[in-house]
Design a protein around this motif. Structure first.
Motif, PDB file in Angstrom:
ATOM      1  N   UNK A  58      64.437 -69.349 -34.272  1.00 14.82           N
ATOM      2  CA  UNK A  58      64.601 -68.886 -35.646  1.00 14.82           C
ATOM      3  C   UNK A  58      65.824 -68.023 -35.875  1.00 14.82           C
ATOM      4  N   UNK A  59      66.739 -68.015 -34.906  1.00 11.68           N
ATOM      5  CA  UNK A  59      67.991 -67.266 -35.073  1.00 11.68           C
ATOM      6  C   UNK A  59      69.104 -67.995 -34.329  1.00 11.68           C
ATOM      7  N   UNK A  60      70.350 -67.551 -34.575  1.00 12.68           N
ATOM      8  CA  UNK A  60      71.447 -68.279 -33.957  1.00 12.68           C
ATOM      9  C   UNK A  60      71.408 -68.148 -32.434  1.00 12.68           C
ATOM     10  N   UNK A  61      71.905 -69.182 -31.781  1.00 11.22           N
ATOM     11  CA  UNK A  61      71.815 -69.332 -30.331  1.00 11.22           C
ATOM     12  C   UNK A  61      72.418 -68.140 -29.588  1.00 11.22           C
ATOM     13  N   UNK A  62      73.620 -67.732 -29.997  1.00  8.88           N
ATOM     14  CA  UNK A  62      74.315 -66.646 -29.298  1.00  8.88           C
ATOM     15  C   UNK A  62      73.519 -65.346 -29.352  1.00  8.88           C
ATOM     16  N   UNK A  63      72.904 -65.068 -30.486  1.00  7.27           N
ATOM     17  CA  UNK A  63      72.128 -63.830 -30.629  1.00  7.27           C
ATOM     18  C   UNK A  63      70.916 -63.838 -29.697  1.00  7.27           C
ATOM     19  N   UNK A  64      70.263 -64.988 -29.585  1.00  8.87           N
ATOM     20  CA  UNK A  64      69.084 -65.075 -28.724  1.00  8.87           C
ATOM     21  C   UNK A  64      69.463 -64.911 -27.257  1.00  8.87           C
ATOM     22  N   UNK A  65      70.563 -65.525 -26.862  1.00  9.56           N
ATOM     23  CA  UNK A  65      71.009 -65.390 -25.469  1.00  9.56           C
ATOM     24  C   UNK A  65      71.377 -63.940 -25.173  1.00  9.56           C
ATOM     25  N   UNK A  66      72.035 -63.288 -26.117  1.00  6.14           N
ATOM     26  CA  UNK A  66      72.369 -61.859 -25.914  1.00  6.14           C
ATOM     27  C   UNK A  66      71.099 -61.031 -25.746  1.00  6.14           C
ATOM     28  N   UNK A  67      70.060 -61.369 -26.509  1.00  5.12           N
ATOM     29  CA  UNK A  67      68.803 -60.631 -26.398  1.00  5.12           C
ATOM     30  C   UNK A  67      68.156 -60.857 -25.028  1.00  5.12           C
ATOM     31  N   UNK A  68      68.082 -62.101 -24.605  1.00  5.09           N
ATOM     32  CA  UNK A  68      67.435 -62.423 -23.329  1.00  5.09           C
ATOM     33  C   UNK A  68      68.188 -61.818 -22.149  1.00  5.09           C
ATOM     34  N   UNK A  69      69.523 -61.854 -22.214  1.00  2.00           N
ATOM     35  CA  UNK A  69      70.346 -61.360 -21.104  1.00  2.00           C
ATOM     36  C   UNK A  69      70.699 -59.883 -21.248  1.00  2.00           C
ATOM     37  N   UNK A  70      70.189 -59.265 -22.320  1.00  2.00           N
ATOM     38  CA  UNK A  70      70.471 -57.854 -22.615  1.00  2.00           C
ATOM     39  C   UNK A  70      71.962 -57.587 -22.763  1.00  2.00           C
ATOM     40  N   UNK A  71      72.643 -58.606 -23.281  1.00  2.00           N
ATOM     41  CA  UNK A  71      74.051 -58.458 -23.636  1.00  2.00           C
ATOM     42  C   UNK A  71      75.028 -58.539 -22.489  1.00  2.00           C
ATOM     43  N   UNK A  72      74.577 -58.786 -21.283  1.00  2.00           N
ATOM     44  CA  UNK A  72      75.520 -58.826 -20.159  1.00  2.00           C
ATOM     45  C   UNK A  72      76.300 -60.136 -20.191  1.00  2.00           C
ATOM     46  N   UNK A  73      77.533 -60.134 -19.686  1.00  2.00           N
ATOM     47  CA  UNK A  73      78.291 -61.383 -19.612  1.00  2.00           C
ATOM     48  C   UNK A  73      77.708 -62.301 -18.543  1.00  2.00           C
ATOM     49  N   UNK A  74      78.070 -63.557 -18.585  1.00  2.00           N
ATOM     50  CA  UNK A  74      77.609 -64.493 -17.561  1.00  2.00           C
ATOM     51  C   UNK A  74      78.038 -63.998 -16.190  1.00  2.00           C
ATOM     52  N   UNK A  75      77.123 -64.105 -15.216  1.00  2.00           N
ATOM     53  CA  UNK A  75      77.449 -63.694 -13.858  1.00  2.00           C
ATOM     54  C   UNK A  75      78.476 -64.626 -13.230  1.00  2.00           C
ATOM     55  N   UNK A  76      78.468 -65.874 -13.679  1.00  2.00           N
ATOM     56  CA  UNK A  76      79.438 -66.833 -13.154  1.00  2.00           C
ATOM     57  C   UNK A  76      79.621 -67.971 -14.141  1.00  2.00           C
ATOM     58  N   UNK A  77      80.854 -68.440 -14.231  1.00  2.00           N
ATOM     59  CA  UNK A  77      81.177 -69.640 -14.997  1.00  2.00           C
ATOM     60  C   UNK A  77      81.594 -70.684 -13.973  1.00  2.00           C
ATOM     61  N   UNK A  78      80.996 -71.877 -14.022  1.00  2.00           N
ATOM     62  CA  UNK A  78      81.215 -72.826 -12.942  1.00  2.00           C
ATOM     63  C   UNK A  78      81.144 -74.259 -13.454  1.00  2.00           C
ATOM     64  N   UNK A  79      81.650 -75.184 -12.640  1.00  2.00           N
ATOM     65  CA  UNK A  79      81.471 -76.610 -12.905  1.00  2.00           C
ATOM     66  C   UNK A  79      79.989 -76.935 -12.752  1.00  2.00           C
ATOM     67  N   UNK A  80      79.417 -77.615 -13.737  1.00  2.00           N
ATOM     68  CA  UNK A  80      78.010 -77.973 -13.668  1.00  2.00           C
ATOM     69  C   UNK A  80      77.760 -79.387 -14.139  1.00  2.00           C
TER      70      UNK A  80
END
Length: 397
Positions: A58-80
């Protein structure tokens, strides 16, 4: 001179944004857990599309991810992505053998796509057929809880298909279909390839290719028909043209519409699949090879995970399981290539599974599915001792 073997694969290639140590039992995460199959919520071990998760939350994707991760940046960006990660693993294990690995796929014309292009260029995979197509480059947010399931670890995948939705079968050229081995990897995240698998597999077999399919959670069909089995292309005729199917326990059940793994394996065997490997996290791998396949006939068999790897992971009490299944597939594909190169007339499925098991297990020692080598042959050298230990383990068992 060793025989040259060409392996060409098509499928899912994307950027993973990995967030580690996300508790799946926390109050925040629990808000977004799926209530019923296909509703767009999160389920450990499964994949959901970003747009469906956005509707669920019920809210934009980025906001929900920030909530779940408590605003921390990704621990790693990788080929997936199951397609490319498996092929990178295979290529890393096949360096200096004369076996060549080629990838077919699509990316967007954006910074994410440029990151993927430059990162893939540093791997031993040939990416001459990695095309720019319309749309943004595909990506997946991976939430990882290494302590879930009593320390076995698990992940949640939130995928944005983007440009992969515009990658078409016509991009597979004559060289693809003249390869010794063709791999369809995670094509549920490349819809036009997935929907045309029946014809693509038939064409591959008509051209004399050995065919491998390694699967990914098919959220698109799970959402459309949560109570029906997932299709493999247009019809079940696809299965008779699959020499090796690599899947996990839940995917095997959903593809067969069975409730027990043994029944699922009977389903695949009755439809003419040559061989099947089923992974199940930290539990045993189950496999079989049919009599009239390219493999030595192998009755329904279970093989354990690597004790040596498990012991090391237990010492650290953690392990990132992202890419375990993809690396398992890559290890098995590498063994297939080597056995073909050595002139095997019947492939040893247990040997291929052994390489898959240590390859999948080794991926728990680093974050993300792709291992970035400091020098050619590094990963091969680091995995080989675990392979030798595993052969001793199963011989003594």
């Amino acid at each position: 001179m060793a025989k040259q073997i060409e392996i060409s694969g098509v499928g899912c290639c994307l950027v993973d944004y990995l967030y580690n140590n996300i508790s799946f039992t926390s109050e925040i995460f629990s808000k977004y857990v799926s209530k019923r199959s296909g509703d767009g919520g999160l389920t450990p071990g499964q994949l959901v599309f970003a747009e469906e998760f956005e509707k669920f939350s019920g809210q934009d994707f980025e906001s929900t991810i920030r909530e779940i991760t408590k605003g921390k940046p990704a621990d790693k960006v990788n080929i997936g992505g199951p397609g490319i990660v498996a092929l990178i693993q295979a290529a890393q294990m096949l360096e200096e053998t004369g076996c060549r690995v080629r990838f077919y796929g699509g990316r967007g014309e954006d910074e994410t796509g440029k990151y993927l292009q430059s990162s893939l260029a540093k791997t031993p995979v040939n990416i001459d057929n990695y095309k720019r197509v319309n749309g943004a480059t595909p990506s997946t947010v991976v939430l990882s809880d290494p302590h879930f399931q009593e320390g076995s670890g698990e992940r949640v995948f939130i995928n944005s298909i983007e440009a992969a939705g515009n990658y078409l079968p016509k991009y597979l050229d004559a060289r693809f279909f003249s390869s010794d081995v063709v791999v369809f990897g995670g094509t549920a995240l490349v819809p036009a390839i997935q929907d045309n698998l029946t014809d693509l597999l038939a064409q591959s077999k008509d051209e004399g290719c050995i065919t491998v399919v390694n699967t990914v959670y098919d959220f698109r069909n799970q959402k459309a028909n949560p109570d029906r089995k997932w299709p493999m292309g247009k019809s079940d005729d696809s299965y008779s043209n699959i020499d090796l199917l690599i899947t996990n326990h839940e995917e095997a059940l959903r593809l067969s519409e069975e409730t027990a793994l043994n029944d699922a394996l009977i389903f695949f065997r009755n439809l003419g699949t040559g061989a099947v490997m089923v992974t199940n996290g930290a539990k045993n791998i189950t496999l079989f090879a049919a009599k009239n396949s390219i493999f030595r006939e192998t009755e329904l068999t279970e093989m354990p995970v690597s004790e040596a790897i498990s012991e090391e992971l237990n010492k650290s009490h953690s392990g990132d399981t992202t890419g375990c299944g993809d690396n398992f597939a890559g290890g098995a594909i590498a063994s297939l290539g080597l056995q073909l190169q050595n002139g095997s007339t019947k492939i040893n499925l247990k040997e291929a599974a052994s390489w898959g098991i240590v390859s999948g297990g080794f991926s728990c020692f680093y974050m993300g599915g792709t291992f970035h080598q400091k020098e050619p042959g590094e990963k091969q050298k680091r995995i080989f001792p675990y392979y030798k230990a595993y052969l001793k383990q199963i011989d003594e068992g």
